[in-house]
Design a protein around this motif. Sequence first.
Motif, PDB file in Angstrom:
ATOM      1  N   GLU A 407       0.813  -1.227  -0.243  1.00 21.46           N
ATOM      2  CA  GLU A 407       0.209   0.113   0.028  1.00 21.46           C
ATOM      3  C   GLU A 407       0.977   1.279  -0.039  1.00 21.46           C
ATOM      4  N   SER A 426      -0.937   2.682  -5.727  1.00 19.01           N
ATOM      5  CA  SER A 426      -0.697   1.349  -5.223  1.00 19.01           C
ATOM      6  C   SER A 426      -1.739   1.099  -4.096  1.00 19.01           C
ATOM      7  N   SER A 427      -2.410  -0.104  -4.015  1.00 21.94           N
ATOM      8  CA  SER A 427      -3.012  -0.824  -3.034  1.00 21.94           C
ATOM      9  C   SER A 427      -2.643  -2.056  -2.784  1.00 21.94           C
ATOM     10  N   LYS A 428      -3.107  -2.909  -2.029  1.00 24.39           N
ATOM     11  CA  LYS A 428      -2.870  -4.096  -1.927  1.00 24.39           C
ATOM     12  C   LYS A 428      -3.202  -5.224  -2.924  1.00 24.39           C
TER      13      LYS A 428
END
Length: 842
Positions: A407, A426-428
């Motif tokens: 993240e 971004s993220s997971k």
Amino acid sequence: MKQVKQISTLIFLFFALSNCEENEVSSREYPRLKTLAVSNITEAGATFSAEFTFRGDFEITSYGFTWSRFKNPVIESSDKVVVNENLKDSGFSLDAKSALEEGVTYNVRPFVTTNDYIVYGTSTEFVSLGSAAPVIENISPLNIYYLDTITVRGQNFSFDKANNRTRFNEFPGHVVTSSDTLLRVVVPENIDSSSPSFSVSVAGNITEASDSFNFIAPQITGLSKTDVVYGDTIEIFGHHFGYREALNSIKINGQDVEALETDSTRIKIALPVTNKNFTISITNSVGQTSTSEELTTLYPILTQITPDEGFYEDEIEIIGENFGYIEEIVDVYFNNQKAIINEFSKESIATSLPEGVNNPIVTKVIINGIETSISDFYYLGPELTSISSLNGTWGDVITITGNNFSEVTDENFVVIDGVNVIVLSSSKHELTFSIPENIASKSFPFEIEVNGVTLTTSFFTLNDPVIHSITPTNVSSPESSITINGQYFHPITKKNTITYNGVELEISSSTSSEAVVKLNKGVLENELVTELIEASINLNNSIGSDFSQQLTLDFIGPFTASANLNFGAVEEVFMLDNLGYVILDNASLYQFDFNSETWMRLTRFPGIRGTDGKRHRGTGFIKDGQIYYGMGFNANDGCSTNPNLICPGIKQNDFWVYDPNTDVWTQLGDSPLSGNQIKGFHSQGRSYLISREGFYEYDTGSDSWNTRSTIPESFFSFSFYTADLNGSPLACYVPSGGGRAFQTYDVASDSWSLLYSDPELRYIEAIQTVGSDIYFTKVSFPFQSSNQFVSQLFKLNAIDLTITEVAIPSDQIIFIPFQMNGILYLDGNTSSDIFYKYDPTK
């Protein structure tokens, strides 16, 4: 219990004097006292005396004297000497041996007590000389502890507690009760010796006891637990601890420990960070110590990690035993990478996987140097679900969906074709980035690294360039800029290569969909000649992707190739009714249509030709819609074909007229001039012939010739050219001094005027005018003894008399046969030359 009433004799006397009739002895309910003088005042004390003024038969329970520095002392708060018995005598005396300070004035009075009353006598003053020192006969107990109460028996103590001053060494004791023979004293808490001395001071007289005390040492009898961890709470049981924290010094392996709770039989502590094996000691304020048995902290045990798999920064719970309660001494490592502890308890540690840890993973928990480990966690790493596109171009934003991305944007690393890419978001489960400009390959995978684990995706392919159009499609300069529109060009200008007609073009600027390029002379067959360039334009965007498309570019130069008859040497040209007429040296006549740009062969000139079949140096003019032509000479056999050499021949003076409407030649009367040094021209409705031999005007009505003024210098007629300059005849000729001269002729005054002269000019072949500009062709022979020549086109401005050279196509143009509507027509003197139109405005 009956209340004892206190009655003063003074009060009684007051009532007796005021009511004598009632003052009968038989009615008194209490005895009366009279205070006598103090006697035997010495350093050892004094004697107090009193007598009854009325005794009665009351039972006296006690009697004595009380004294203080203040008047009317009372037995409850003043020092006293007392006898506890029923006194039968009429008076009494008692010795005061204590509680008298030297030089102090005291008030003393007697008292007796009955079952109902305390009766005082009057006060009397005396000055004390001192008193005897107190005597300590017995102390109990001698084994003492903080705040214990001891009993001291003896003599010469003071009934007034405040007058009895006791000390244990230098620390005062607290007297709770006192009499002249007994003291009860509380042991002070700040006592600092295990065998303190004891003293009593009364009225400045001090007596020290011969017996010493023994302070009772602390004793540890047990602990609430023996299996402990750091930070654990332990209760220490025993006897004779300091009843408050300050009275105890608690140490574990010599390290000071603060008590949480304290009383004389129990102390509660928290186990600090210490060695694995340790003892507890308690020392009281007098330095006496008690030590526990040796204890051992429990080893930490790891039993489980949950979940047993995950990704970087996922929270992980380490479950076990004996972690203790002090987080500061606990460290968690994954493959020697230290992790951050989020939550901590005795049986659980919440943490997250640190950066740079890969499988296999060993989890270690170190508590105060004691290490334990487990290997039950597996790092999953980044996973790919989908890519938003597998083809595109530079600058396209790509979305990668999947699992286990970070993240924190900067903790995701994307490499494309060896180039580090900036991650936009971004993220997971999602990453976005754009295709960088400096990618050098056509196809490549995305390499995504998170926490040291790299994921390699399928190949992404850059699109080949596509060209849609070129604007403009017509240009007038060989270095014009054109705009190429399309798709998937390289955004970095120098990464694109564009060729047209096989020639690389200079790119001025470019975007992904547009490139501005400059044409190159090399794309043209001739940079001066108008042409349709139907060629392939090719764009390479540096990744091995080529796009080729056949496109047409209309180049508009100052010269335009026109229809050419491929004829030989020209003898004379004429313009008539927007048509051009050319007579060749072989007497052929051709007509040129300017509208259709086509040639037509007409009836040959019928005059006599030489043995070579040609008539050279003929001349004439246009008049009244007809062509007048003749003269020249017939070449003999073997003459040179070089038109610049004068070849011996037979002079001719025949003169003819041609009617274009009937295509018929008609012979007229002979010309007054013959040979090859003659030139004809027409201006302002008049027609002329001129040579070194004369200057004549032709009268068509009478077919006769009239003499006119001649040029005031000799000239070569075959180098004599005429044109019309703004309505006046213009002549270009070789003067007698050489070079070239330009003169204008005034038809009305029959006179010539020099316009321009240049001795350096030679070999002018033809002239035409456009407005005030005089165009002429010139040849030069760069090689001696050779017929090879170089042709040039010049412009002479008749106003400012400046000469400039005009660039011409590479063909050897030496002739300007026509001028039509400001357009010049140029040609060579051989059949291989191209016929060109020249627009001076371009």
